[in-house]
Enzyme design. Structure first.
Site: not given
Length: 765
Positions: A446-447, A449-450, A452, A454, A566
């Site tokens: 799904l995406g 990030g900084g 990990g 998802v 964040d």
């Protein structure tokens, strides 16, 4: 260019197709349904499969052009064209989602003195607003003749692709492929929906100065878009093509797809408009541009755009495609191939079925000896597998205990005893999450990030979840980590992504959240979905209120308070109703009661980080307030927090806005839709709120609760009928429940960054 688009699009003057192309088109009617009942299925030798069609009700009408066709039967060879576009179609394929046409090459010819004597060819070919795109994979742009630069532009007049063909003296020229000498080719980018070719010749001054670009020039030069297969099979690099002075046409491949929606997932949400009508079909996202196409499922063929259009393939009747040398039995979607009775072996290979032999005494002896020899090896192998399995179990148990699993189980058990529910929090096994995410397949991402990656997961009870597989984790005490996980799981707010569980039997714990279907606020502001064009400012303001309420809840109502750490638009998710849900607690911290524990390693995202946090490494609730101020600024301006491509003084949205406020020009930075939909007083009120949130001093910033209340007042005022009328200042101040603000802000180094004389403070870790 707009005038050109309005002109009649009779642009593709086609020469007669080659004999090979004609033979390809002379196909028999397929055994499966091609068109809707009562509709015409052919134009000459060209089969017209639905969603294409001739006449009302025979084609798919979804608001975009391209599926409606016309057949001119008055010619000796019937001509098939696209209604409203003038494009002549010479072949259509449902299986590959391609259309074939012929495009006339653009030609320019010169006399011996370099003067233009004749020219011809298509001027432009627009596919804008249609279901067609020029195929990136199947076409090439070719420049033929020398010396010349051939290129084409887009609908706005910008360069898209091109190449330069240069000739060498004849004694050095040898036949070859199209690599730049006399002929060059270039790939085209994806999603090209407009083609306008040009030829650029070298000036006489340039030719006289550099013979490298003017040796052995040709009389005529051409530029054309052509099917790659034509270039590899027809062009040989000999003088025949270099001496051409006539007009000619070449085949071009068009990719078509259903493009009134962006993807399969979006199309399935509207079942009445969903193009894949056959129950035995699959939806595939278009590989060229947005949209989707339909294919019959494996083992079936036909037209997936029609109900019952996909039929079972009888593989047993296609012996040239299926290598079965035994008894073939057709099944739905597949087939079986077995050796005849009395034989055994591999029926898929020639002479693979052999008569069965009796189990002779010699074979029994050999079998007994083999078992006696290999049995110890098999026993050793199974023993090895057992030891490996026990080692894996011990490793999982070790990680489970190190990550606080025992303590977390006790907390859940105690909570269940007191509340009789357990809060819905669950400790998952590694196997459960691997099965839910298809072994963490790339298609489930799904995406990134900084903290990990998802993945989208589907649990056994069909619950759709988001599984966060972290890269690293801070080395915190076991009980402290388990305590934080359990407390975060108890957050119960409609605007906060729910933590459903975790997996602790891996080195870095994995977290399981509720699935939010509609992406992030960042993509709606800056992405292709376009919040600024599809959604009114009232919705933006509601999203801001919901996000602020979620953060206020974590700061003020959670026990103990929780700091996000964040806050940014990429961490605010939107569901199918555009309801905001704050997510990603990878940098979250439980607010410690001991002030000495407030100092942490700086985490977060550049552009949103609190400057005071950068200097002190102390995360507070006012750090979230600063980051939320940047989010508000993005909503107001529709600009990104950081731009690295522009001038240095324009890279930071916060600094640009503060400089504009200082000189009273901040409204110029606001999005036009914001300025149009809000009154001056409301704009100044939200500007004042943003400036308070972005104050350098955390003590001077409002609390998230105050921010949420102020935004809710603004939203109610914006929705109030009085806001649409010419209310006097006293009424507006009463609606906003505020005192008049002096927007001539005073700037000092105590409250904002110093941006006088191009000077800014910078901080590094």
């Amino acid at each position: 260019m707009a005038i050109a688009l309005a002109m009649p699009l009779v642009l593709l003057l086609l020469l007669p197709v080659t004999q090979a192309s004609a033979q390809e088109q002379q196909q028999q009617q397929p055994p499966w349904q091609v068109v809707r009942p009562g509709c015409r299925d052919k134009c000459g030798n060209i089969t017209i499969p639905y969603p294409f069609g001739i006449g009302a009700g025979c084609f798919r009408d979804d608001g975009r052009g391209g599926f409606q066709l016309e057949c001119n039967d008055t010619r000796s060879t019937p001509r098939l064209t696209v209604t409203g576009y003038g494009i002549r179609i010479t072949g259509l394929s449902v299986a590959t989602s391609e259309a074939r046409a012929h495009l006339k090459a653009t030609r320019r010819c010169y006399d011996s003195k370099g003067r233009l004597v004749s020219q011809s060819g298509a001027t432009f070919v627009p596919l804008v607003g249609s279901h067609y795109l020029f195929s990136q994979a199947r076409n090439r742009l070719v420049t033929l003749g020398c010396s010349s630069l051939g290129y084409f532009i887009d609908v706005l007049g910008y360069y898209v692709s091109g190449c330069m063909a240069v000739c060498r003296p004849q004694q050095f020229t040898t036949p070859g492929s199209c690599t730049g000498v006399a002929c060059c080719q270039s790939a085209i980018p994806p999603a090209v929906d407009y083609y306008e070719p040009f030829l650029l010749d070298f000036t006489k001054e340039h030719r006289d100065r550099d013979i490298a670009f003017y040796s052995n020039k040709t009389t005529c030069r051409y530029v054309f878009l052509v099917e790659t297969k034509w270039l590899s099979t027809r062009y040989t690099g000999d003088s025949e093509y270099l001496n051409w002075t006539k007009d000619f046409s070449v085949p071009v491949i068009l990719d078509w797809a259903v493009r009134n929606v962006g993807s399969c997932s979006a199309a399935r949400r509207n079942s009445t408009d969903y193009a894949c009508q056959s129950t035995l079909s699959d939806c595939i996202d278009s590989g060229d541009g947005h949209g989707y196409r339909c294919n019959c499922s494996k083992g079936y063929e036909g037209n997936p755009y029609l109900q019952d259009g996909c039929k079972d393939i009888d593989e047993c009747k296609r012996k040239e495609e299926q290598s079965c040398y035994g008894i073939c039995t057709n099944t739905l979607g597949s087939h079986t191939c077995q050796c005849p009775p009395g034989t055994s072996g591999d029926a898929m290979t020639e002479n693979g079925c052999l008569p069965k032999d009796n189990f002779t005494l010699a074979l029994k002896v050999v079998t007994g000896v083999s078992v006696g020899v290999f049995l110890p090896f098999f026993m050793s192998f199974w023993l090895y597998l057992g030891l490996q399995k026990r080692r894996l179990i011990r490793t999982k148990q070790k990680f489970f205990e190190l990550n606080g699993g025992v303590f977390l189980q006790q907390q859940i058990r105690n909570y269940s005893d007191t509340s009789k529910g357990g809060g819905g929090f669950k400790i998952f096994t590694k196997e459960e999450l691997e099965k839910a995410t298809n072994n963490f397949a790339a298609g489930r991402v799904l995406g990134h990030g900084g903290h990990g990656i998802v993945y989208k997961g589907v649990l056994e009870d069909k619950t759709v979840v988001a599984v966060k597989k972290s890269k690293t984790t801070e080395e915190v005490p076991t009980k402290e980590f388990a305590r934080e996980m359990f407390i975060l799981s108890q957050i119960n707010h409609k605007n906060v992504v729910k933590l459903l569980g975790c997996c602790l039997e891996v080195e870095v714990p994995m977290l399981v959240y509720e699935f939010v279907s509609n992406g992030t606020l960042y993509h709606y502001i800056h992405g292709s979905r376009g919040l600024d064009s599809d959604t009114g400012f009232n919705t933006c303001l509601r999203i801001a209120v919901e996000a602020a309420e979620a953060l206020a809840y974590m700061h003020s109502s959670a026990s103990p308070p929780i700091l996000h750490g964040d806050v940014k638009t990429a961490n605010i998710l939107l569901d199918d109703k555009l309801t905001a849900k704050v997510s990603d607690f990878g940098a979250s911290k439980l607010a410690p009661t001991d002030e000495a524990k407030m100092a942490t390693l700086v985490q977060g995202t550049c552009g949103y980080l609190d400057p005071e946090y950068l200097m002190t490494c102390r995360l507070t609730d006012k750090s979230d307030v600063y980051s939320f101020g940047v989010v508000l600024l993005e909503l107001l301006t529709r600009k990104k927090a950081l731009y690295f491509d522009g001038p240095e003084e324009d890279r930071s949205l916060v600094l640009c806005f503060m400089m504009a406020v200082k000189v009273g020009q901040h409204q110029d930075l606001l999005d036009s839709q914001v300025r149009d939909e809000m009154t001056i007083e409301a704009l100044e009120e939200i500007t004042h709120l943003v400036m308070r949130c972005l104050n350098m001093s955390g003590e001077e910033r409002p609390t998230m609760k105050e921010v949420a209340e102020r935004l809710e007042m603004l939203r109610r005022y914006h929705n109030h009928p009085w806001a649409q009328a010419d209310a006097n200042p006293e009424e507006e101040q009463s609606l906003l429940a505020m005192e008049p603000h002096n927007v001539n802000y005073k700037f000092t180094q105590d409250c904002v960054l110093d941006f006088e004389a191009s000077s800014t403070y910078s901080y590094s870790l």
